[in-house]
Design a protein around this motif. Structure first.
Motif, short mmCIF file in Angstrom:
data_model
loop_
_atom_site.label_atom_id
_atom_site.label_comp_id
_atom_site.label_asym_id
_atom_site.label_seq_id
_atom_site.Cartn_x
_atom_site.Cartn_y
_atom_site.Cartn_z
N ASN A 27 0.80 -1.23 0.00
CA ASN A 27 0.00 0.00 0.00
C ASN A 27 0.83 1.27 0.00
O ASN A 27 0.30 2.35 -0.27
CB ASN A 27 -0.92 0.03 1.23
CG ASN A 27 -1.91 -1.12 1.23
OD1 ASN A 27 -2.44 -1.51 0.19
ND2 ASN A 27 -2.17 -1.68 2.41
N ASP A 29 3.36 2.62 -1.89
CA ASP A 29 3.55 3.40 -3.14
C ASP A 29 2.26 4.08 -3.59
O ASP A 29 2.27 5.30 -3.85
CB ASP A 29 4.09 2.50 -4.25
CG ASP A 29 5.53 2.06 -3.98
OD1 ASP A 29 6.23 2.80 -3.26
OD2 ASP A 29 5.94 1.00 -4.46
N PRO A 30 1.12 3.38 -3.71
CA PRO A 30 -0.10 4.09 -4.14
C PRO A 30 -0.54 5.17 -3.15
O PRO A 30 -1.07 6.20 -3.55
CB PRO A 30 -1.14 2.98 -4.26
CG PRO A 30 -0.60 1.81 -3.52
CD PRO A 30 0.88 1.92 -3.61
N GLN A 33 1.81 8.25 -3.57
CA GLN A 33 1.53 8.90 -4.85
C GLN A 33 0.29 9.79 -4.76
O GLN A 33 0.28 10.92 -5.26
CB GLN A 33 1.33 7.83 -5.94
CG GLN A 33 2.60 7.11 -6.34
CD GLN A 33 2.34 5.91 -7.22
OE1 GLN A 33 1.20 5.62 -7.58
NE2 GLN A 33 3.40 5.17 -7.55
N ARG A 34 -0.73 9.31 -4.10
CA ARG A 34 -1.97 10.09 -3.97
C ARG A 34 -1.75 11.30 -3.05
O ARG A 34 -2.30 12.38 -3.29
CB ARG A 34 -3.09 9.21 -3.44
CG ARG A 34 -3.60 8.18 -4.44
CD ARG A 34 -4.62 7.25 -3.83
NE ARG A 34 -5.83 7.94 -3.38
CZ ARG A 34 -6.85 7.36 -2.76
NH1 ARG A 34 -6.79 6.04 -2.51
NH2 ARG A 34 -7.90 8.06 -2.39
#
Length: 892
Positions: A27, A29-30, A33-34
């Motif tokens: 979880n 990296d996503p 990024q957000r």
């Protein structure tokens, strides 16, 4: 007031995002990024602090990859310590004055970060929560079972805050509030710690979020986490877990149970009645438990001393526990056929552990050191739960009231409606007795369930206007105010009427004030249910029209379909009553209309005003007086929803509640100038005043300062304690009695079960002598016939149906002699009983010796007295007489 992240602070202006992780490799990296796609206001910097606890995957490697090119820091911990300590560790590393906490599982939307930190940057709030439970928030992927579990788990947390989502893991606050928490903080919900530490002065804002379940990996919710949460709640409640460990509580409780059983057996052996024995036994056990509890509490902290409030609290706790023990004691004897020595065993467990629980939570604890809001919420919740359990265990114990027995007879003659009331009360009794038989519990079950509806909608309405703390006070009021307590215990038309009235108020508020068109469906259903409960609810009609005329936003409903659809829906639900009245020459409407308006002129306005003391108590009268006199200013200050700054305008919330109270009351007030007004008639209309009164009870008036309100608040404290004590003592007195005091002859049909057996025995003797079975007729409007019919049926519950049904079929009304007997004249045609013998029963000897009987019978037996008894003591005397050869043809 400067905010923690603005210029002038010792920290850089911006936000530090703290993310605790444990095996979140998929979880990271996503999520990051957000977060870095989010645009903050100009000049506001951002850093991310990830606190990782002993992972077994490559979470740390992925985080380190981000630290090279972004403001991301990794705090590694090898010893773990839980979520709370991880958040505090991250906050201590923060460079900014504002800290935002969120999970790494992608359930918290990073896109909401700007909305959550802005109120902190501008200094308008102290904490912002990403909430699932405000308008606009949702948990779309959760099944009902999980939503219900979450709602249930949230209940204890609501003791410490008015926030809708106190267990949210997505929140923002100042760094100092997090680092200032006690180093002993543990638990799964760190946000709850901040809310509890902030107390009543914490300014909280909730931002709606859509909460999605974790995308990767598995949930870390387990039994250990749940247990930690419960320990967290206990600690925040200031319960002394050092003084009262679970093993110590169990040991103390078992010792108390043993003492009760030993002294109960000793009391019976020395000649005490079972009632006196159980009260004496718990008194001895209570003194032992009180002293031992104080000793353990004092040993933990020698500064603790015994004060008058501890002694008073112990005495009150003992009184409450005695009443519960007595109820369970009698319950196991009546419904499970336990002997006295067997019934005292479960009763002693209930009484002892109830007493011990009150000692630990409210007396020998840090209860008095809690903030005022937490103390009030904890006290209110305890009183509410106790009153619910008290009603439940006593529900089937006192004999029926005369009116309840009459309405039970309704249910034995199911119809579209009845002469003096609509059919809702009969329907509820029919359902209850179908499930639990011809018992007091079965008759009253509907009233008990109706109370929950009343409490639910009173809570919802108050919550919409004043928040959750006041809403909890609303439930407390409908638990303890006398007529609302009675409506939740005694099965009369007032029980479903109160439920429908409270629902109608809520849906009207949602439609007229909040502008929700879908609420008109609820208006139609609740209005219809109210109309088939009691016609009084139509008095809200003028109040609704007045509000729509006076409120600019509500006027639009005159030209929309919602209100008219609601009326049609209500009429559809009410249609059985219309059909019955059409078939019976509109007799019910005439009875409630012309009958009430005609007759002897009598001035009862003074009674109407006096009735308010019974409905609202003197403290409530003061609250209502203030509501009428200064309510508008109060609402504009406390609720702050007035459309304009014009001091003369009426606050919409106040206007709504004012009209819902004053319009129906005006009708009764005018009516009382020339006609009788009864005690219970105005009871439901005061439900509209409950939200305001609840604010006073729970000390919710914001910045509003008033010596009158402070006095009224203290007056309510004493009033509620008196009411609570009165109910528990009164219920015990009505069922088991009190030592040295005669059993009450009213309002319950005390001893009528044995009276019905004697009536049946007299009927059987007459049948054996003459070969003809006489019918029984009570010589009043309906009371005696109704009570005899119920208890004759209950006593024969184990017999074949034809014998069981005799109680109803062979117990008739005095209309056989041309006198008024309400619905009985619709249930039995006098011509069908020509030639039958009749056993009459009356409360006065003169009634059974009435000279008119000579017109209907060939001969009459002497008068024979009968007594109702309880515990071997005579409660009330009745008179019977056997009349032979009834002739209906001689009726005038």
């Amino acid at each position: 007031m400067s905010s923690p992240g603005m210029k002038g602070s010792s920290f850089m202006a911006g936000v530090s995002i703290v993310i605790p992780t444990l095996n979140e490799a998929e979880n990271i990296d996503p999520l990051l990024q957000r977060i870095f796609k989010v645009e903050l206001q100009e000049g506001c910097s951002l850093e991310i602090i990830i606190v990782d606890d002993s992972p077994t995957d490559d979470t740390r490697i992925r985080i380190l990859n981000w630290t090279e090119s972004h403001p991301v820091r990794l705090v590694c911990r090898s010893s773990g310590g839980g979520l709370a300590s991880a958040v505090m560790a991250g906050a201590s590393e923060a460079s900014h004055g504002i800290v935002l906490v969120m999970d790494a599982d992608l359930s918290h939307p990073p896109e909401k970060i700007p909305d959550m930190i802005q109120p902190l940057l501008d200094g308008s709030h102290d904490m912002v929560i990403g909430s699932r439970y405000v308008d606009g928030g949702a948990t779309p992927e959760w099944p009902f079972s999980r939503k219900f579990a979450s709602m249930l788990a949230t209940v204890p947390a609501r003791l410490f805050t008015d926030a809708n989502d106190p267990m949210a893991g997505f929140f923002a606050t100042s760094r100092t509030r997090l680092t200032g928490l006690s180093t002993e903080v543990s638990g799964f919900k760190i946000g709850l710690e901040v809310l509890a530490a902030g107390g009543d002065s914490l300014r909280v804002l909730e931002i709606p979020i859509i909460f999605y379940d974790r995308v990767k990996d598995f949930s870390k919710m387990n039994k250990e986490v749940i247990f930690d949460y419960l320990k967290q709640v206990a600690r925040l409640s200031r319960i002394s877990t050092e003084s009262f460990s679970l093993s110590r509580l169990v040991t103390l409780g078992l010792l108390g149970v043993l003492i009760v059983n030993l002294f109960f057996a000793y009391g019976l052996k020395t000649g005490f009645s079972s009632n006196t024995a159980h009260l004496s036994a718990l008194s001895v056990s209570g003194v032992f438990l009180f002293l031992m509890s104080f000793r353990f509490w004092h040993r933990t902290n020698p500064r603790h001393s015994l004060r008058w409030r501890h002694c008073f609290g112990g005495l009150l706790a003992l009184t409450l526990s005695m009443s519960l023990q007595g109820a369970v004691f009698l319950l196991f004897q009546q419904y499970f056929s336990f002997s006295e020595t067997a019934a005292i065993i479960p009763a002693s467990f209930v009484g002892t552990f109830c007493f011990l629980g009150i000692l630990v939570i409210y007396i020998f604890s840090g209860f008095h050191r809690l903030t005022n809001g937490v103390r009030l919420r904890l006290g209110a919740m305890g009183a509410i739960l106790f009153m619910i359990f008290l009603r439940l265990v006593y529900l089937g114990l006192p004999e029926l009231m005369e009116q309840e027995a009459y309405y039970w007879n309704y249910s034995q003659h199911m119809d579209f409606s009845y002469f003096d009331h609509p059919p809702m009360v009969a329907t509820l009794i029919w359902i209850g007795t179908a499930l639990f038989g011809t018992t007091e519990f079965g008759v009253r079950l509907g009233a008990f369930l109706c109370w929950f509806i009343t409490a639910f909608f009173s809570y919802r309405l108050t919550c919409r206007i004043f928040g959750r703390t006041a809403a909890l006070g609303a439930i407390l009021l409908v638990s303890l105010l006398p007529l609302y307590f009675g409506a939740g215990f005694i099965m009369t038309p007032d029980a479903p009427l109160s439920a429908a009235w409270s629902a109608l108020l809520y849906f009207l508020y949602r439609a007229l004030v909040d502008g929700r068109s879908a609420a008109w469906v609820g208006v139609g259903i609740s209005l219809g249910c109210g109309m088939i409960s009691k016609y009084t609810i139509v008095l809200l009609g003028p109040a609704i029209i007045c509000f729509m005329l006076m409120d600019r936003d509500a006027r639009r409903w005159f030209i929309r379909v919602g209100p008219y659809g609601a009326v049609l829906l209500a009429l559809l639900i009410f249609s059985p009553v219309l059909i019955w009245n059409y078939q019976h020459e509109w007799v019910s409407f005439l009875f409630q209309g012309e009958h009430r308006a005609e007759g002897k002129l009598v001035f009862t306005t003074h009674r109407l005003i006096g009735y308010l003391a019974a409905i609202l108590t003197p403290a409530g009268i003061l609250s209502v007086f203030y509501f009428f006199l200064r309510g508008n200013r109060f609402f504009k200050t406390a609720v702050d929803t007035c459309r304009t700054q014009n001091s003369r305008c009426l606050n919409r919330n106040y206007l709504f509640l004012l009209l819902m109270v004053s319009s129906p009351f005006a009708v009764f007030f005018v009516f009382s100038f020339t006609r009788e007004v009864k005690l219970n008639w105005t009871s439901p209309l005061w439900l509209a005043a409950v939200p305001f009164i609840a604010c006073i009870v729970m000390s919710v008036w914001g910045k509003w300062e008033s010596k009158f309100l402070k006095f009224n608040y203290m007056f309510w404290n004493y009033t509620l304690i008196i009411l609570l004590t009165t109910f528990v003592v009164g219920m015990h007195y009505a069922t088991l009695g009190l030592p040295g005091i005669p059993h009450p002859s009213r309002p319950f049909l005390t001893g009528w079960s044995e009276l019905a057996r004697e009536i049946d025995a007299a009927v059987d003797r007459s049948e054996a002598q003459t070969g003809s079975r006489p019918v029984v007729v009570g010589l009043d409007h309906y009371q005696i016939s109704s009570g005899i019919a119920f208890y004759r049926t209950k006593n024969n519950a184990d017999k074949p149906s034809f014998e069981r049904n005799r109680g109803v079929k062979e117990t008739l009304g005095r209309h056989l002699f041309g006198w008024n007997s309400r619905m009985y004249r619709y249930w039995a045609d006098p011509q069908d009983y020509n030639g039958r013998d009749i056993l009459v029963i009356g409360s006065r000897k003169s009634r059974v010796e009435h000279p008119d009987f000579q017109n209907y019978f060939t001969r009459m037996s002497p008068v024979f007295p009968l007594s109702t008894k309880k515990g071997g003591e005579e409660v009330r005397k009745y008179y019977t007489r056997l009349l032979y050869g009834y002739q209906a043809a001689t009726l005038p």
